[in-house]
Design a protein around this motif. Structure first.
Motif, PDB file in Angstrom:
ATOM      1  N   SER A 183       0.854  -1.198   0.000  1.00  0.00           N
ATOM      2  CA  SER A 183       0.000   0.000   0.000  1.00  0.00           C
ATOM      3  C   SER A 183       0.884   1.241   0.000  1.00  0.00           C
ATOM      4  O   SER A 183       1.912   1.274   0.682  1.00  0.00           O
ATOM      5  CB  SER A 183      -0.882   0.008   1.253  1.00  0.00           C
ATOM      6  OG  SER A 183      -1.419   1.297   1.470  1.00  0.00           O
ATOM      7  N   GLU A 191      -3.113   9.572   2.028  1.00  0.00           N
ATOM      8  CA  GLU A 191      -4.449   9.924   2.528  1.00  0.00           C
ATOM      9  C   GLU A 191      -5.531   9.192   1.753  1.00  0.00           C
ATOM     10  O   GLU A 191      -6.507   8.713   2.320  1.00  0.00           O
ATOM     11  CB  GLU A 191      -4.669  11.446   2.418  1.00  0.00           C
ATOM     12  CG  GLU A 191      -4.015  12.251   3.519  1.00  0.00           C
ATOM     13  CD  GLU A 191      -4.509  11.895   4.923  1.00  0.00           C
ATOM     14  OE1 GLU A 191      -5.692  11.514   5.080  1.00  0.00           O
ATOM     15  OE2 GLU A 191      -3.688  11.979   5.869  1.00  0.00           O
ATOM     16  N   SER A 192      -5.345   9.113   0.422  1.00  0.00           N
ATOM     17  CA  SER A 192      -6.413   8.553  -0.414  1.00  0.00           C
ATOM     18  C   SER A 192      -6.327   7.036  -0.559  1.00  0.00           C
ATOM     19  O   SER A 192      -7.294   6.392  -0.954  1.00  0.00           O
ATOM     20  CB  SER A 192      -6.367   9.204  -1.804  1.00  0.00           C
ATOM     21  OG  SER A 192      -5.088   8.972  -2.366  1.00  0.00           O
ATOM     22  N   ASP A 193      -5.178   6.474  -0.251  1.00  0.00           N
ATOM     23  CA  ASP A 193      -5.016   5.027  -0.442  1.00  0.00           C
ATOM     24  C   ASP A 193      -4.106   4.445   0.646  1.00  0.00           C
ATOM     25  O   ASP A 193      -2.888   4.520   0.546  1.00  0.00           O
ATOM     26  CB  ASP A 193      -4.417   4.780  -1.844  1.00  0.00           C
ATOM     27  CG  ASP A 193      -4.305   3.293  -2.164  1.00  0.00           C
ATOM     28  OD1 ASP A 193      -4.755   2.469  -1.345  1.00  0.00           O
ATOM     29  OD2 ASP A 193      -3.755   2.974  -3.245  1.00  0.00           O
ATOM     30  N   HIS A 194      -4.743   3.930   1.676  1.00  0.00           N
ATOM     31  CA  HIS A 194      -3.941   3.351   2.765  1.00  0.00           C
ATOM     32  C   HIS A 194      -4.636   2.163   3.432  1.00  0.00           C
ATOM     33  O   HIS A 194      -5.813   1.901   3.174  1.00  0.00           O
ATOM     34  CB  HIS A 194      -3.606   4.431   3.811  1.00  0.00           C
ATOM     35  CG  HIS A 194      -4.815   5.073   4.432  1.00  0.00           C
ATOM     36  ND1 HIS A 194      -5.391   6.214   3.950  1.00  0.00           N
ATOM     37  CD2 HIS A 194      -5.560   4.724   5.512  1.00  0.00           C
ATOM     38  CE1 HIS A 194      -6.444   6.545   4.678  1.00  0.00           C
ATOM     39  NE2 HIS A 194      -6.571   5.647   5.639  1.00  0.00           N
ATOM     40  N   LYS A 207      -6.345   0.516   6.517  1.00  0.00           N
ATOM     41  CA  LYS A 207      -7.073   1.004   7.694  1.00  0.00           C
ATOM     42  C   LYS A 207      -6.895   0.063   8.877  1.00  0.00           C
ATOM     43  O   LYS A 207      -6.713   0.486  10.007  1.00  0.00           O
ATOM     44  CB  LYS A 207      -8.565   1.151   7.381  1.00  0.00           C
ATOM     45  CG  LYS A 207      -8.890   2.448   6.678  1.00  0.00           C
ATOM     46  CD  LYS A 207     -10.325   2.504   6.211  1.00  0.00           C
ATOM     47  CE  LYS A 207     -11.320   2.572   7.370  1.00  0.00           C
ATOM     48  NZ  LYS A 207     -12.719   2.573   6.874  1.00  0.00           N
ATOM     49  N   THR A 214      -4.848  -0.891  13.970  1.00  0.00           N
ATOM     50  CA  THR A 214      -5.421   0.222  13.224  1.00  0.00           C
ATOM     51  C   THR A 214      -4.270   1.087  12.721  1.00  0.00           C
ATOM     52  O   THR A 214      -3.425   1.521  13.513  1.00  0.00           O
ATOM     53  CB  THR A 214      -6.351   1.054  14.132  1.00  0.00           C
ATOM     54  OG1 THR A 214      -7.236   0.161  14.790  1.00  0.00           O
ATOM     55  CG2 THR A 214      -7.132   2.057  13.311  1.00  0.00           C
ATOM     56  N   THR A 240      -2.794   4.340  10.005  1.00  0.00           N
ATOM     57  CA  THR A 240      -3.158   5.621   9.393  1.00  0.00           C
ATOM     58  C   THR A 240      -2.080   5.994   8.374  1.00  0.00           C
ATOM     59  O   THR A 240      -0.988   5.403   8.389  1.00  0.00           O
ATOM     60  CB  THR A 240      -3.217   6.740  10.457  1.00  0.00           C
ATOM     61  OG1 THR A 240      -1.911   6.870  11.037  1.00  0.00           O
ATOM     62  CG2 THR A 240      -4.233   6.439  11.545  1.00  0.00           C
ATOM     63  N   SER A 254      -8.435   1.619   2.638  1.00  0.00           N
ATOM     64  CA  SER A 254      -9.278   2.808   2.755  1.00  0.00           C
ATOM     65  C   SER A 254     -10.399   2.831   1.708  1.00  0.00           C
ATOM     66  O   SER A 254     -11.414   3.481   1.889  1.00  0.00           O
ATOM     67  CB  SER A 254      -8.432   4.077   2.638  1.00  0.00           C
ATOM     68  OG  SER A 254      -7.622   4.027   1.483  1.00  0.00           O
ATOM     69  N   ASP A 255     -10.230   2.065   0.620  1.00  0.00           N
ATOM     70  CA  ASP A 255     -11.309   1.998  -0.375  1.00  0.00           C
ATOM     71  C   ASP A 255     -12.325   0.903  -0.036  1.00  0.00           C
ATOM     72  O   ASP A 255     -13.238   0.629  -0.804  1.00  0.00           O
ATOM     73  CB  ASP A 255     -10.729   1.780  -1.784  1.00  0.00           C
ATOM     74  CG  ASP A 255     -10.043   0.432  -1.930  1.00  0.00           C
ATOM     75  OD1 ASP A 255     -10.027  -0.347  -0.936  1.00  0.00           O
ATOM     76  OD2 ASP A 255      -9.508   0.138  -3.017  1.00  0.00           O
TER      77      ASP A 255
END
Lengths: 106, 259, 158
Positions: free
Chosen positions: C81, C85-88, C90, C108, C110, C137-138
């Motif tokens: 990964s 912010e847009s692709d991580h 979770k 968890t 970030t 995150s998606d």
């Protein structure tokens, strides 16, 4: 008293990804073992680990009895600013232990 | 004059520790001596060598704090001992000259507390005594075990040797049957080690914690279904002494990782 | 171990070897962390992820091929990964099909982690294949697995 060991680099370059290691002395008693007289040894585990960077939680671990005694964890942090890192472990009764380290970003 | 000569003789014999001791027929030759870590997986050995991840270091670190602690006594350990403790653990057990008793590291720490710090004895196997012992032992990490047998300690050595060679328990097994005659062979999933104490106090997976050599000896006795002795007892100190002489030359590895 | 033909060669008497074998077996039934017949891995997965699709890939799991004791086994996980912010990643969930409780731990993460990799030490009630699921995150779920063999000790005290 629970001894805590931390491995955090003292300094890092901006945006460098650093490895952090943390270990705490704790039996992580599962609740599945029996003592010499057959009595169940009650569960006594740390259930939560949190790591804050400049006050904000960026990594959390939820522990169950399958985590080995004296829990060890390593994870990463993107160094963006000079700030304090706070490590906190909380057990099933709410008792907690914490330790801090300062990361200087150059 | 005679006394001086006797002292010189003792000093000389201390230089070649086992010179005046007849080794039994099945004794492991010096060139074949192997630490317990030689019988572990590569991963466990790597964990032992890791200067952060080795869980035994939790006790070493606690010991380092206790060593300089003055909250209960006007004097800390460090007030008397500084660098001088490097290599010291490699020569234990040894004779306490004041009491003329053979003492191991744990007992020496408690003697120090009583004589110099006016502090109560720490309970054998307590976290604090384990921590202090581990801290002191760690000062000798890598130093070869050099334990001498002298005229004063010969009886202890012989008592330890007798223990090592006496079959005991429901299995009727003596230490030497596993650790001299069958080391390197398999016992279920384990490889039998040579039974050295150079890694102790050590972190054992089975204990999921840190423990003394005496706790390990207690477990061995229980393992052959024999009545174990009390941790810290003279019987176990004598056995610890015999084991140390038997392991002369092996490096101190505490805090080691063992199965 | 039960091959008594070379008992004499080993230096043990045949009798003491038999006694050892016989008494080692009941002990083996009492490891500190007993295996469980009613492991709840299915329930745990459905309560965490419902019936969402879990795809194989992107999660690399490392365990030693042979663990010499189930009380502490090194586990390394890394997830493919970019951790932006847009692709991580979770969360990362570690599951055991054999332990009394399937859910071993949950992490968890970030974007501040910068890299989705963690190491921990876990308990294993016996030889098994550990399953690690990462939630992105998606919302997609990815899985990696690793088998390991847990050897049985000879001299277990209890």
């Amino acid at each position: 008293m629970s001894t805590i060991r931390l491995s955090v680099p003292e300094t890092a370059k901006k945006n460098e990804i650093i490895e952090i290691k943390a270990m705490i002395q704790h039996p992580m008693e599962t609740g599945y073992r029996r003592g010499m007289r057959g009595e169940v040894i009650e569960r006594d585990i740390i259930t939560l680990f949190e790591c804050r960077y400049d006050g904000e939680i960026f990594f959390e671990g939820e522990f169950h009895p399958g985590i080995a005694a004296n829990p060890f964890l390593s994870f990463y942090l993107k160094a963006t600013k000079t700030a304090e890192l706070v490590f906190r472990w909380t057990d099933q009764t709410g008792q907690s232990w914490s330790e801090t380290a300062t990361l200087t970003v150059t | 004059m005679i006394r001086l000569a006797a002292c010189l003789l003792i000093l000389l014999t201390s230089c070649s520790p086992t010179a005046d001791v007849t080794l039994p027929d099945d004794a492991i030759a010096t060139k074949d001596l192997q630490s317990g870590s030689a019988f572990l997986t590569e991963e466990t050995r790597a964990l032992q060598e890791d200067d952060f991840e080795n869980p035994g270091l939790l006790w070493v670190e606690r010991g380092a704090d206790l060593f300089v602690d003055t909250s209960a006594s006007s004097k800390s350990c460090a007030d008397c001992h500084d660098e001088q403790l490097k290599g010291v653990a490699a020569s234990y057990p040894q004779l306490d000259e004041l009491s003329a008793e053979l003492v191991n590291l744990e007992k020496r720490i408690n003697l120090c507390r009583a004589r110099h710090q006016d502090l109560p004895e720490l309970t054998y196997e307590s976290d604090d005594l384990l921590a202090l012992t581990a801290y002191v032992a760690n000062q000798s990490h890598g130093a070869p075990i050099t334990v001498a047998v002298t005229e004063e300690t010969r009886a202890s050595y012989e008592a330890g040797e007798a223990y090592f060679y006496t079959p005991r328990g429901q299995f009727n097994l003596a230490c030497n049957q596993c650790h001299n005659e069958n080391w390197g062979k398999k016992l279920r999933g384990d490889t039998i080690s040579q039974g050295h104490g150079n890694g102790f106090p050590a972190y054992r997976y089975e204990w999921q914690s840190f423990g003394s050599l005496h706790r390990r000896l207690h477990d061995c006795d229980t393992g052959v279904r024999a009545e174990p002795f009390t941790l810290g007892s003279q019987t176990y100190i004598d056995l610890e002494y015999y084991l140390a002489v038997r392991a002369n030359g092996l490096p101190v590895e505490s805090p080691a990782i063992r199965r | 171990m039960t091959d008594t033909s070379n008992a004499h060669q080993l230096g043990f008497s045949r009798r003491s070897l038999l006694v050892m074998t016989a008494s080692a077996l009941p002990l083996a039934a009492l490891p500190s962390f007993a295996q469980s017949d009613d492991n709840d891995i299915k329930q745990v997965k459905s309560s965490l992820f419902g019936d969402r699709k879990i795809q194989d890939g992107r999660v690399e799991v490392k365990l030693p091929p042979i663990a010499e004791n189930g009380n502490s086994v090194a586990l390394d996980i890394s997830v493919d990964s970019p951790m932006t912010e847009s692709d991580h990643v979770k969360q990362i969930v570690v599951l055991s099909p054999l332990n009394p409780e399937a859910l071993v731990s949950r992490y968890t993460l970030t974007p501040a982690n910068g890299k989705a990799a963690i190491s921990a030490r876990i308990r294993l009630a016996g030889s098994q294949t550990i399953e690690v699921i990462a939630e992105m995150s998606d919302g997609t779920l990815w899985r990696g697995k690793k088998p390991t063999l847990v050897t049985l000790a000879a001299c277990v005290i209890g």
